[in-house]
Scaffold this active site. Structure first.
Site, PDB file in Angstrom:
ATOM      1  N   LYS A  35       4.637  -2.359   2.414  1.00  0.00           N
ATOM      2  CA  LYS A  35       4.131  -3.396   3.325  1.00  0.00           C
ATOM      3  C   LYS A  35       2.646  -3.655   3.083  1.00  0.00           C
ATOM      4  O   LYS A  35       2.215  -4.795   2.961  1.00  0.00           O
ATOM      5  CB  LYS A  35       4.333  -2.978   4.790  1.00  0.00           C
ATOM      6  CG  LYS A  35       5.782  -2.880   5.204  1.00  0.00           C
ATOM      7  CD  LYS A  35       5.911  -2.568   6.677  1.00  0.00           C
ATOM      8  CE  LYS A  35       5.344  -1.209   7.062  1.00  0.00           C
ATOM      9  NZ  LYS A  35       5.985  -0.070   6.388  1.00  0.00           N
ATOM     10  N   THR A  36       1.880  -2.582   3.044  1.00  0.00           N
ATOM     11  CA  THR A  36       0.446  -2.748   2.856  1.00  0.00           C
ATOM     12  C   THR A  36       0.169  -3.342   1.474  1.00  0.00           C
ATOM     13  O   THR A  36      -0.697  -4.205   1.306  1.00  0.00           O
ATOM     14  CB  THR A  36      -0.258  -1.389   3.028  1.00  0.00           C
ATOM     15  OG1 THR A  36       0.066  -0.885   4.327  1.00  0.00           O
ATOM     16  CG2 THR A  36      -1.756  -1.521   2.905  1.00  0.00           C
ATOM     17  N   ASP A 221      -1.846  -5.878   9.369  1.00  0.00           N
ATOM     18  CA  ASP A 221      -1.083  -4.681   8.999  1.00  0.00           C
ATOM     19  C   ASP A 221      -0.790  -3.870  10.270  1.00  0.00           C
ATOM     20  O   ASP A 221      -1.488  -4.026  11.281  1.00  0.00           O
ATOM     21  CB  ASP A 221      -1.903  -3.829   8.009  1.00  0.00           C
ATOM     22  CG  ASP A 221      -1.008  -2.871   7.205  1.00  0.00           C
ATOM     23  OD1 ASP A 221       0.214  -2.830   7.447  1.00  0.00           O
ATOM     24  OD2 ASP A 221      -1.542  -2.157   6.334  1.00  0.00           O
ATOM     25  N   GLU A 222       0.210  -3.010  10.235  1.00  0.00           N
ATOM     26  CA  GLU A 222       0.556  -2.132  11.360  1.00  0.00           C
ATOM     27  C   GLU A 222       0.718  -2.937  12.653  1.00  0.00           C
ATOM     28  O   GLU A 222       0.196  -2.571  13.710  1.00  0.00           O
ATOM     29  CB  GLU A 222      -0.531  -1.055  11.561  1.00  0.00           C
ATOM     30  CG  GLU A 222      -0.880  -0.245  10.321  1.00  0.00           C
ATOM     31  CD  GLU A 222       0.096   0.906  10.056  1.00  0.00           C
ATOM     32  OE1 GLU A 222       1.092   1.039  10.798  1.00  0.00           O
ATOM     33  OE2 GLU A 222      -0.139   1.641   9.094  1.00  0.00           O
ATOM     34  N   GLN A 252       7.502   3.015  13.532  1.00  0.00           N
ATOM     35  CA  GLN A 252       6.220   3.705  13.424  1.00  0.00           C
ATOM     36  C   GLN A 252       5.262   3.327  14.537  1.00  0.00           C
ATOM     37  O   GLN A 252       4.043   3.486  14.399  1.00  0.00           O
ATOM     38  CB  GLN A 252       5.585   3.422  12.063  1.00  0.00           C
ATOM     39  CG  GLN A 252       6.363   4.016  10.915  1.00  0.00           C
ATOM     40  CD  GLN A 252       5.622   3.861   9.595  1.00  0.00           C
ATOM     41  OE1 GLN A 252       4.620   4.528   9.356  1.00  0.00           O
ATOM     42  NE2 GLN A 252       6.086   2.975   8.748  1.00  0.00           N
ATOM     43  N   ARG A 604       4.942  10.628   5.292  1.00  0.00           N
ATOM     44  CA  ARG A 604       3.674  10.661   4.562  1.00  0.00           C
ATOM     45  C   ARG A 604       3.831  11.396   3.235  1.00  0.00           C
ATOM     46  O   ARG A 604       3.011  11.303   2.342  1.00  0.00           O
ATOM     47  CB  ARG A 604       2.551  11.370   5.368  1.00  0.00           C
ATOM     48  CG  ARG A 604       2.146  10.745   6.690  1.00  0.00           C
ATOM     49  CD  ARG A 604       1.878   9.293   6.594  1.00  0.00           C
ATOM     50  NE  ARG A 604       3.047   8.522   6.980  1.00  0.00           N
ATOM     51  CZ  ARG A 604       3.213   7.236   6.660  1.00  0.00           C
ATOM     52  NH1 ARG A 604       2.295   6.587   5.984  1.00  0.00           N
ATOM     53  NH2 ARG A 604       4.309   6.588   7.006  1.00  0.00           N
TER      54      ARG A 604
HETATM   55  P1  ATP Z   1       3.619   2.695   5.633  1.00  0.00           P
HETATM   56  O1  ATP Z   1       4.743   2.199   6.480  1.00  0.00           O
HETATM   57  O2  ATP Z   1       3.597   4.165   5.577  1.00  0.00           O
HETATM   58  O3  ATP Z   1       2.314   2.065   5.974  1.00  0.00           O
HETATM   59  P2  ATP Z   1       3.896   0.810   3.498  1.00  0.00           P
HETATM   60  O4  ATP Z   1       5.175   0.098   3.744  1.00  0.00           O
HETATM   61  O5  ATP Z   1       2.657   0.129   3.872  1.00  0.00           O
HETATM   62  O6  ATP Z   1       3.985   2.259   4.121  1.00  0.00           O
HETATM   63  P3  ATP Z   1       2.654   1.113   0.938  1.00  0.00           P
HETATM   64  O7  ATP Z   1       1.649   2.112   1.359  1.00  0.00           O
HETATM   65  O8  ATP Z   1       2.219  -0.278   0.701  1.00  0.00           O
HETATM   66  O9  ATP Z   1       3.887   1.149   1.946  1.00  0.00           O
HETATM   67  O10 ATP Z   1       3.425   1.608  -0.361  1.00  0.00           O
HETATM   68  C1  ATP Z   1       3.896   2.942  -0.486  1.00  0.00           C
HETATM   69  C2  ATP Z   1       3.703   3.444  -1.904  1.00  0.00           C
HETATM   70  O11 ATP Z   1       4.619   2.811  -2.794  1.00  0.00           O
HETATM   71  C3  ATP Z   1       2.328   3.155  -2.435  1.00  0.00           C
HETATM   72  O12 ATP Z   1       1.906   4.223  -3.251  1.00  0.00           O
HETATM   73  C4  ATP Z   1       2.555   1.906  -3.268  1.00  0.00           C
HETATM   74  O13 ATP Z   1       1.583   1.768  -4.266  1.00  0.00           O
HETATM   75  C5  ATP Z   1       3.935   2.135  -3.844  1.00  0.00           C
HETATM   76  N1  ATP Z   1       4.674   0.895  -4.142  1.00  0.00           N
HETATM   77  C6  ATP Z   1       5.002  -0.062  -3.274  1.00  0.00           C
HETATM   78  N2  ATP Z   1       5.711  -1.043  -3.894  1.00  0.00           N
HETATM   79  C7  ATP Z   1       5.841  -0.681  -5.185  1.00  0.00           C
HETATM   80  C8  ATP Z   1       6.476  -1.264  -6.326  1.00  0.00           C
HETATM   81  N3  ATP Z   1       7.117  -2.435  -6.274  1.00  0.00           N
HETATM   82  N4  ATP Z   1       6.402  -0.599  -7.498  1.00  0.00           N
HETATM   83  C9  ATP Z   1       5.767   0.594  -7.572  1.00  0.00           C
HETATM   84  N5  ATP Z   1       5.151   1.192  -6.533  1.00  0.00           N
HETATM   85  C10 ATP Z   1       5.197   0.575  -5.346  1.00  0.00           C
HETATM   86 MG    MG Z   2       1.124   0.613   5.230  1.00  0.00          MG
END
Ligand code: ATP
Ligand code: MG
Length: 719
Positions: A35-36, A221-222, A252, A604
């Protein structure tokens, strides 16, 4: 321009979200699904592919750290740095807005931020003034009340008092007085930042119009942890013209206790037009095992928006569970494990994180890490900008800029001690109250009218001169020398040097560290004097976390502060009933929030996850005997293995029979038992080794730390 690199390393759903035509969008997805990452790439896409000016982007993150990271990653993708982009937390952005339009906000242009400590101190003063008995009316309760009302967008005049509820009547009295004093002093607490920023929109349509045409896209975000006033602020700003991309995960949402509203996610699709909802389901962060555990735990919550996460990652190691006999043993295990994981070179220290439910748990962990010589860093808790000496130093600087800052004055008027007693301060308060002026003005009055006895008067005059001297002394200096001058001239350095032992030394080092912080301080806001910007940033940082980011160190933080972060190895300590889930949250709704917190914690971890608990735990000076956390039993057993001592036994974990006290046969002493030694005093048994005459015992003494003793001579007495 070639923009394809922005879409590389994204899956189809992510790419769809990043390159969606400008319009309202909601990315609803589980932990670690990117997402981020989508937000970062979307900003880069808008700028590079759609030709948006960086000035026209407003991005909201949950912490200042996340904001810094986001900015860094956008700049990396675009190969440029952009100062004009508004990326920050709700509080940071609101602050920026209020500074730019202080007149419209009804604030002096040098208004100061009142952090929660200062807020509490002010409320204590108000309680005294209103003659409220602290045991019946704790100032913390008023603080909670006032902040809660502000989070809902309510000022005292919006709350109705029907006169038959003593609680409301009393709280309102405090709230009104508090508002009055804050306005008079030109200080603004955290919740007030948001409320004023919202009121600016409502009261100044022209200004709102200006920002509505400036911003062309808002990204949040969040989103699941926005509260009422934040949501309202966004909604008014967006109006009908500025599209919003919101990303979040209902599973979350962990700040309900602070007024966050999960419902905002559902509300979003109703309040905004044509929202396109995008779901991401692939997790890129964790092993299959970790993900399965997380999914299994969160499945116990009801009313979820419903998401399943899958991963192409490895199966990974089982989740390792360690049952310590007490909190010392738990901490010892964690420390030893981190030591062995990092000394093998497979992981660096900053790859490892220890998460816990309650701040107070950190002390024992810290002590063990220190003993093992493992550097660590705490997010939240005792943060750098929260430390006493740092707050004192900042208070001198604040006063030199702004004499009417009562919180700063109260803090340092007699620190270091300079003969200004409690009685003098009380007198200043009285005068300030009577005359409706600041404490500083009251001090001037006292000196002019010779109200005080000669000695007190002399001391007060010296203080007044000192502040004026600091102001003059720093006038022409660069920021770091300003700080350096203030910590010397105030006498703080000398004061702490005289303190005995390591503590004084650490305080001096911290003060010196403040000078380094000033040296590397940067701001993209050129309109504000540097010192002012530095003090404001310090106040905002004290609102969350701060420490040295660069040393390779074990990362420690509460589960709440871990949101959005990821680490190769994660330890969650204190997996016990009454601790996690927290004792205050045993009813259904808050239990669900605790479970979401558990989900956040588990997700995490990238490669290895350790869950530890203690059979007895001394916390806040009390012994607790709690059973293992119910969340442990929600994880399928085949995903876990139990660790004993330092040898791992691969067998399923059973939480029904967790008793594992081992006993020394001859002495009858058991692990975890409290004992008394004639010289070292009281302690807890940590370990046994050997047998018969050579049997040794390891005891952790309260005053002396841990020691190995020969059992036959130690003459330990069970207590
Ligand atoms: P959270 O809910 O914990 O905030 P999130 O959904 O924001 O998580 P991110 O932190 O953006 O997730 O991504 C999680 C991990 O996966 C990061 O290390 C990111 O770089 C990696 N990632 C996300 N998408 C891809 C992709 N398409 N290919 C490779 N790595 C990815
Ligand atoms: Mg995130």
């Amino acid at each position: 321009m070639d923009v394809s690199h922005i879409l590389n390393h994204l899956n189809d759903a992510q790419r769809q979200a990043v390159a969606a035509p400008p319009g309202n969008a909601l990315v609803l997805a589980g932990a670690g699904s990117g997402k981020t990452r989508v937000l970062v790439h979307r900003i880069a896409w808008l700028i590079q592919a759609e030709g948006y000016s960086p000035h026209s982007i407003l991005a909201v993150t949950f912490t200042n750290k996340a904001a810094r990271e986001m900015r860094g990653r956008i700049e990396e993708l675009l190969g440029h740095s952009y100062a004009g982009m508004w990326v920050g937390t709700f509080h940071g952005l609101a602050h920026r807005l209020l500074k730019a339009h202080s007149k419209e906000a009804g604030l002096p242009d040098n208004f100061q931020i009142l952090d929660s400590d200062d807020q509490l101190r002010l409320l204590k003063r108000i309680h005294r003034e209103l003659e409220l008995d602290e045991s019946r009316w704790p100032p913390r309760q008023s603080q909670w009340f006032i902040n809660g009302q502000k989070d809902e967008g309510k000022r005292s005049q919006h709350i109705e008092d029907f006169g038959h509820d003593l609680f409301i009547t009393t709280m309102l009295k405090v709230y009104r007085r508090y508002e009055e004093i804050c306005q008079q002093q030109g200080v603004v607490d955290f919740a007030e930042l948001l409320l004023r920023a919202h009121e600016i929109w409502l009261n100044h349509p022209a200004l709102l119009g200006h920002y509505q045409s400036r911003f062309r896209h808002i990204l949040v975000d969040e989103f699941q942890d926005t509260n009422t006033i934040q949501y309202a602020w966004l909604r008014v700003l967006a109006g009908k013209q500025v599209p919003i991309t919101a990303v979040g995960d209902d599973d979350q949402s962990i700040y309900g206790w602070r007024g966050a509203r999960i419902e905002n996610i559902q509300q979003f699709s109703q309040d905004f037009a044509g929202v396109e909802t995008i779901r991401l389901e692939q997790n890129y962060r964790s092993t299959q095992t970790i993900l399965k555990a997380a999914n299994a735990v969160i499945a116990n919550n009801r009313d979820r928006l419903g998401k399943e996460l899958w991963s192409q990652g490895d199966e990974g190691d089982p989740i390792q569970v360690y049952a310590g006999f007490n909190e010392q043993d738990e901490a010892r295990f964690i420390t030893e494990r981190i030591d062995s994981l990092t000394s093998g070179g497979d992981y660096s220290r900053s790859d490892t994180a220890i998460l816990y439910r309650s701040n107070a748990q950190s002390r024992v962990l810290e002590e063990n890490l220190i003993r093992a010589g493992l550097p660590y860093r705490i997010y939240g808790g005792q943060r750098f900008y929260d430390r006493l000496e740092i707050r004192n130093a900042l208070a001198y600087l604040r006063l030199s800029l702004h004499r009417d800052d009562d919180a700063a004055l109260e803090r340092v008027i007699n620190t270091p001690t300079r003969g200004i007693g409690a009685r003098t301060v009380e007198q200043l308060r009285l005068i300030a109250r009577e005359q409706g002026c600041s404490l500083w003005a009251a001090a001037q009055f006292c000196l002019r009218e010779k109200v005080l006895p000669a000695r007190a008067s002399g001391a007060l005059q010296a203080f007044v001169d000192l502040i004026a001297g600091i102001e003059q002394g720093i006038a022409e200096l660069p920021l770091d020398e300003q700080v350096d001058h203030a910590i010397e001239a105030s006498g703080l350095i000398e004061f702490h040097k005289k303190e005995k032992g390591e503590k004084g030394q650490a305080r001096v080092e911290n003060l010196q560290e403040l000078v380094s912080a000033a040296r590397s301080f940067e701001t993209d806001d050129e309109d504000v004097p540097l010192l002012r910007a530095f003090l404001d940033q310090a106040a905002l940082d004290a609102g969350e976390q701060q420490a040295d980011e660069y040393e390779d160190s074990v990362q420690m933080m509460t589960l709440h502060s871990a949101k959005g972060l990821e680490f190769p190895v994660v330890f969650i300590a204190g997996m016990e009933q009454n601790l996690f889930p927290h004792r205050m949250s045993m009813e259904e709704q808050s239990l669900e929030e605790e479970r979401r917190l558990c989900y956040v914690g588990i997700t995490r971890a990238e490669q290895q996850l350790y869950l530890t608990y203690a059979e007895t735990r001394r916390l806040h000076g009390q012994d607790n005997y709690n059973s293992p956390s119910c969340f442990l039993s929600e994880i399928p057993r085949e995903l876990m293995s139990e660790v004993r001592g330092n040898t791992q036994i691969s067998r399923p974990v059973s939480f029904a029979n967790t008793s594992m006290h081992s006993t020394d046969e001859d002495s009858g002493l058991t692990l975890g038992q409290r004992v008394l030694h004639s010289i070292f005093g009281e302690g807890t048994i940590l370990n046994f080794e050997g047998q018969g005459a050579s049997a040794r015992v390891q005891v952790n003494f309260e005053s002396e730390g841990s020691k190995w003793l020969v059992l036959a001579y130690a003459k330990l007495e069970a207590i």
